[in-house]
Design a protein around this motif. Structure first.
Motif, PDB file in Angstrom:
ATOM      1  N   THR A  42      -3.351  10.037 -24.946  1.00 21.31           N
ATOM      2  CA  THR A  42      -3.066  10.009 -23.509  1.00 21.31           C
ATOM      3  C   THR A  42      -1.658  10.536 -23.210  1.00 21.31           C
ATOM      4  N   ALA A  43      -1.135  11.334 -24.111  1.00 26.87           N
ATOM      5  CA  ALA A  43       0.156  11.995 -23.929  1.00 26.87           C
ATOM      6  C   ALA A  43       0.020  13.397 -24.517  1.00 26.87           C
ATOM      7  N   ALA A  44       0.939  14.276 -24.159  1.00 23.17           N
ATOM      8  CA  ALA A  44       0.835  15.670 -24.589  1.00 23.17           C
ATOM      9  C   ALA A  44       2.222  16.283 -24.701  1.00 23.17           C
ATOM     10  N   LEU A  45       2.245  17.527 -25.129  1.00 22.82           N
ATOM     11  CA  LEU A  45       3.473  18.318 -25.195  1.00 22.82           C
ATOM     12  C   LEU A  45       3.250  19.631 -24.461  1.00 22.82           C
ATOM     13  N   THR A  46       4.306  20.130 -23.860  1.00 20.95           N
ATOM     14  CA  THR A  46       4.228  21.435 -23.225  1.00 20.95           C
ATOM     15  C   THR A  46       5.616  22.066 -23.188  1.00 20.95           C
ATOM     16  N   ILE A  47       5.634  23.356 -22.983  1.00 18.02           N
ATOM     17  CA  ILE A  47       6.879  24.105 -22.778  1.00 18.02           C
ATOM     18  C   ILE A  47       6.831  24.654 -21.364  1.00 18.02           C
ATOM     19  N   ASN A  48       7.899  24.403 -20.606  1.00 18.03           N
ATOM     20  CA  ASN A  48       7.964  24.927 -19.257  1.00 18.03           C
ATOM     21  C   ASN A  48       9.410  24.913 -18.803  1.00 18.03           C
ATOM     22  N   ASP A  52      14.952  23.230 -13.174  1.00 14.38           N
ATOM     23  CA  ASP A  52      14.697  22.579 -11.886  1.00 14.38           C
ATOM     24  C   ASP A  52      13.705  21.443 -12.099  1.00 14.38           C
ATOM     25  N   PRO A  53      14.112  20.182 -11.906  1.00 17.83           N
ATOM     26  CA  PRO A  53      13.206  19.055 -12.137  1.00 17.83           C
ATOM     27  C   PRO A  53      11.986  19.050 -11.225  1.00 17.83           C
ATOM     28  N   ASP A  54      12.032  19.811 -10.133  1.00 18.72           N
ATOM     29  CA  ASP A  54      10.854  19.890  -9.265  1.00 18.72           C
ATOM     30  C   ASP A  54       9.672  20.556  -9.972  1.00 18.72           C
ATOM     31  N   VAL A  55       9.922  21.395 -10.952  1.00 15.64           N
ATOM     32  CA  VAL A  55       8.819  22.030 -11.685  1.00 15.64           C
ATOM     33  C   VAL A  55       7.987  20.959 -12.394  1.00 15.64           C
ATOM     34  N   ARG A 106      15.149  31.537 -21.611  1.00 18.57           N
ATOM     35  CA  ARG A 106      16.329  31.068 -20.877  1.00 18.57           C
ATOM     36  C   ARG A 106      16.079  29.784 -20.088  1.00 18.57           C
ATOM     37  N   TRP A 107      14.934  29.665 -19.426  1.00 16.48           N
ATOM     38  CA  TRP A 107      14.668  28.521 -18.565  1.00 16.48           C
ATOM     39  C   TRP A 107      13.725  27.506 -19.201  1.00 16.48           C
ATOM     40  N   GLN A 108      13.346  27.711 -20.454  1.00 14.40           N
ATOM     41  CA  GLN A 108      12.337  26.856 -21.076  1.00 14.40           C
ATOM     42  C   GLN A 108      12.913  25.607 -21.727  1.00 14.40           C
ATOM     43  N   GLY A 109      12.102  24.563 -21.707  1.00 13.56           N
ATOM     44  CA  GLY A 109      12.391  23.330 -22.420  1.00 13.56           C
ATOM     45  C   GLY A 109      11.093  22.777 -22.972  1.00 13.56           C
ATOM     46  N   ILE A 110      11.216  21.859 -23.910  1.00 11.93           N
ATOM     47  CA  ILE A 110      10.052  21.193 -24.496  1.00 11.93           C
ATOM     48  C   ILE A 110       9.929  19.825 -23.838  1.00 11.93           C
ATOM     49  N   PHE A 111       8.734  19.512 -23.363  1.00 10.33           N
ATOM     50  CA  PHE A 111       8.496  18.263 -22.648  1.00 10.33           C
ATOM     51  C   PHE A 111       7.455  17.407 -23.352  1.00 10.33           C
TER      52      PHE A 111
END
Length: 138
Positions: A42-48, A52-55, A106-111
């Motif tokens: 019930t959890a996952a990983l993504t890159i985005n 901007d925290p609104d994303v 440049r704008w990517q992070g791992i979530f």
């Protein structure tokens, strides 16, 4: 392989980029691959985008609209929407390692994406490649 832990809220996208980079630093790998894996259903990983925290809020909103918690799901625990969201995003991400750094844009992070919290979660970081001080083969 390194196992990391985090405490999550009810539903969130937690930016774990710095923790993953620290695991890369600790590995000593200069060139290779970094795989981050989530062992939860019930959890996952993504890159985005992480500028901007609104994303992240917009992604959670869109997933909530697409998979509402009170749809006609049959799973008795009542968290089917969380299972579906986790399946849509996936359990792992792989990022190249270049000069000892995560090769993110440049704008990517791992979530780490929590859909059924709050919980204490874990994820693993595996870094494979050539060490920074490795000598070339003769």
């Amino acid at each position: 392989m390194k196992t990391l832990h985090l405490q999550t809220r009810a539903e969130e996208m937690a930016d774990i980029t710095a923790q993953v980079q620290a695991a890369v630093d600790e590995s000593g790998v200069a060139e290779g691959l970094c795989c981050v894996y989530c062992p939860h259903t019930t959890a996952a990983l993504t890159i985005n985008e992480n500028a901007d925290p609104d994303v992240a809020r917009d992604i959670l909103y869109a997933l909530g609209q697409s998979f509402p918690p009170h749809a006609a799901f049959r799973h008795f625990e009542g968290n089917s929407a969380a299972h579906v969201k986790a399946s849509v995003l996936g359990a792992a991400v792989t990022v190249p390692v270049q000069a000892g750094r995560l090769g993110l844009g440049r704008w990517q992070g791992i979530f780490f994406c929590e859909f059924d919290g709050p919980r204490t979660r874990q994820y693993t970081v595996t870094v494979l490649g050539t060490a920074q001080n490795a000598q070339p083969a003769p």
